[in-house]
Design an enzyme around this catalytic site. Structure first.
Site, PDB file in Angstrom:
ATOM      1  N   SER A  14      25.541  49.472  14.409  1.00 33.31           N
ATOM      2  CA  SER A  14      24.564  50.049  15.327  1.00 33.31           C
ATOM      3  C   SER A  14      24.987  49.768  16.764  1.00 33.31           C
ATOM      4  O   SER A  14      25.960  49.050  17.021  1.00 33.31           O
ATOM      5  CB  SER A  14      23.166  49.461  15.075  1.00 33.31           C
ATOM      6  OG  SER A  14      23.157  48.069  15.342  1.00 33.31           O
ATOM      7  N   TYR A 150      22.012  32.113  25.164  1.00 32.83           N
ATOM      8  CA  TYR A 150      22.830  33.326  25.227  1.00 32.83           C
ATOM      9  C   TYR A 150      23.796  33.262  26.406  1.00 32.83           C
ATOM     10  O   TYR A 150      24.981  33.583  26.268  1.00 32.83           O
ATOM     11  CB  TYR A 150      21.904  34.531  25.344  1.00 32.83           C
ATOM     12  CG  TYR A 150      22.576  35.878  25.284  1.00 32.83           C
ATOM     13  CD1 TYR A 150      23.184  36.330  24.117  1.00 32.83           C
ATOM     14  CD2 TYR A 150      22.554  36.720  26.390  1.00 32.83           C
ATOM     15  CE1 TYR A 150      23.777  37.588  24.066  1.00 32.83           C
ATOM     16  CE2 TYR A 150      23.132  37.973  26.343  1.00 32.83           C
ATOM     17  CZ  TYR A 150      23.746  38.405  25.184  1.00 32.83           C
ATOM     18  OH  TYR A 150      24.325  39.658  25.139  1.00 32.83           O
ATOM     19  N   LYS A 154      27.842  33.363  26.150  1.00 36.06           N
ATOM     20  CA  LYS A 154      28.564  34.483  26.746  1.00 36.06           C
ATOM     21  C   LYS A 154      29.431  34.059  27.925  1.00 36.06           C
ATOM     22  O   LYS A 154      30.512  34.629  28.148  1.00 36.06           O
ATOM     23  CB  LYS A 154      27.580  35.578  27.161  1.00 36.06           C
ATOM     24  CG  LYS A 154      26.915  36.289  25.991  1.00 36.06           C
ATOM     25  CD  LYS A 154      27.923  37.015  25.108  1.00 36.06           C
ATOM     26  CE  LYS A 154      27.242  37.899  24.080  1.00 36.06           C
ATOM     27  NZ  LYS A 154      28.213  38.642  23.232  1.00 36.06           N
ATOM     28  N   THR A 185      19.700  49.396  22.853  1.00 40.01           N
ATOM     29  CA  THR A 185      19.984  49.014  21.471  1.00 40.01           C
ATOM     30  C   THR A 185      18.821  48.173  20.943  1.00 40.01           C
ATOM     31  O   THR A 185      17.801  48.019  21.611  1.00 40.01           O
ATOM     32  CB  THR A 185      21.284  48.195  21.394  1.00 40.01           C
ATOM     33  OG1 THR A 185      21.051  46.913  22.024  1.00 40.01           O
ATOM     34  CG2 THR A 185      22.435  48.905  22.099  1.00 40.01           C
TER      35      THR A 185
END
Length: 271
Positions: A14, A150, A154, A185
């Site tokens: 996806s 996160y 990252k 998304t």
């Protein structure tokens, strides 16, 4: 007939991963599609057409990853492009967030792409014309609230990729870091909450984000142009990414250090 490159994409069922797969398929690439959901990967493979291997595995399962690498190399004979796209985000204040959330996100977003890259690196380096693509985030350049885990993962992914690029600068292997902002998304819906549970709802910034096919087109164009850092964002997110963009001159300076023997100088000297 010219055979297209073999492109392996994680998180391909996806979002950006799916859009990249369809974009590369239009250029005749042979695709290896990985993720956790075999059925959804199969749907992407059917939509892409062409020569495609569906290779589901959980990115944090080292044994499954090792088997996937063996199967991918057996099927393809070699990987021309590896896209480390699989990942998970976060939406929670640090003061409320369980430590396990940090462990899980770092394992998925940082350690898993490093492990997969390390596993295929000797094979890709031997091809001397391959590409490594790391999907990071504007949150990998800027500390963004509600995303401490996160951001940590990252930022770390960019650090790994930049150091790897320097080491490979004379090998012919290209390393590309992609820095997306908000893309429309399921990233927010699938993000981890403070307890580690799936958040389950999206947010306005993501819902109004860049359509995945447009983001993929920008990424593919950046890779084709040889851009080492590809920012895919709009508005204030674009501005933040540009403020923290690593200058090409710095990449060139580090590559020049390597060319002049920096690595060799770090080797232990005989006593």
């Amino acid at each position: 007939m010219t055979v297209g490159p073999t492109v392996w994409i994680t998180g391909a069922s996806s979002g950006i991963g799916r859009a990249l797969a369809l974009g590369w398929a239009k250029d005749g690439a042979r695709l290896i599609l990985s993720g956790r959901d075999r059925e959804r990967l199969g749907d992407v493979a059917k939509e892409a057409g062409g020569e495609t291997l569906v290779l589901p595995f959980e990115v944090t399962d080292h044994e499954a990853m090792t088997s996937a690498v063996e199967r991918a190399l057996e099927w393809s004979g070699g990987i021309d492009v590896l896209v480390n796209n699989a990942g998970i985000s976060q939406r929670s204040l640090a003061v409320e967030t369980a430590l396990q959330v940090y462990r899980d996100i770092v394992e998925i977003d940082l350690m898993a792409p490093i492990a997969l890259t390390q596993a295929v690196l000797p094979h890709m380096a031997a091809r001397a014309s391959s590409k490594l693509v790391f999907i990071s985030s504007v949150a990998g350049k800027v500390g963004v609230p509600l995303r401490t885990a996160y951001c940590a993962a990252k930022h770390g992914l960019i650090g790994y990729a930049d150091a790897l690029r320097a080491e490979l600068s004379a090998s012919g292997v290209e390393v590309h870091v992609v820095v997306p902002g908000s893309v429309a998304t399921n990233v927010s819906r699938n993000a981890l909450a403070a307890t580690g549970a799936k958040r389950g709802v999206s947010d306005r910034a993501i819902d109004n984000g860049i359509p995945p096919d447009e983001a993929a087109a920008e990424i593919l164009a950046g890779i084709a142009a040889g851009q080492r850092e590809i920012i895919v964002a709009r508005g204030v997110e674009r501005a933040m990414g540009e403020m923290r963009r690593t200058p090409d001159q710095l990449f060139d300076q580090i590559a020049d250090m390597v060319a002049k023997g920096y690595i060799e100088k770090m080797e232990p000297q005989p006593s």
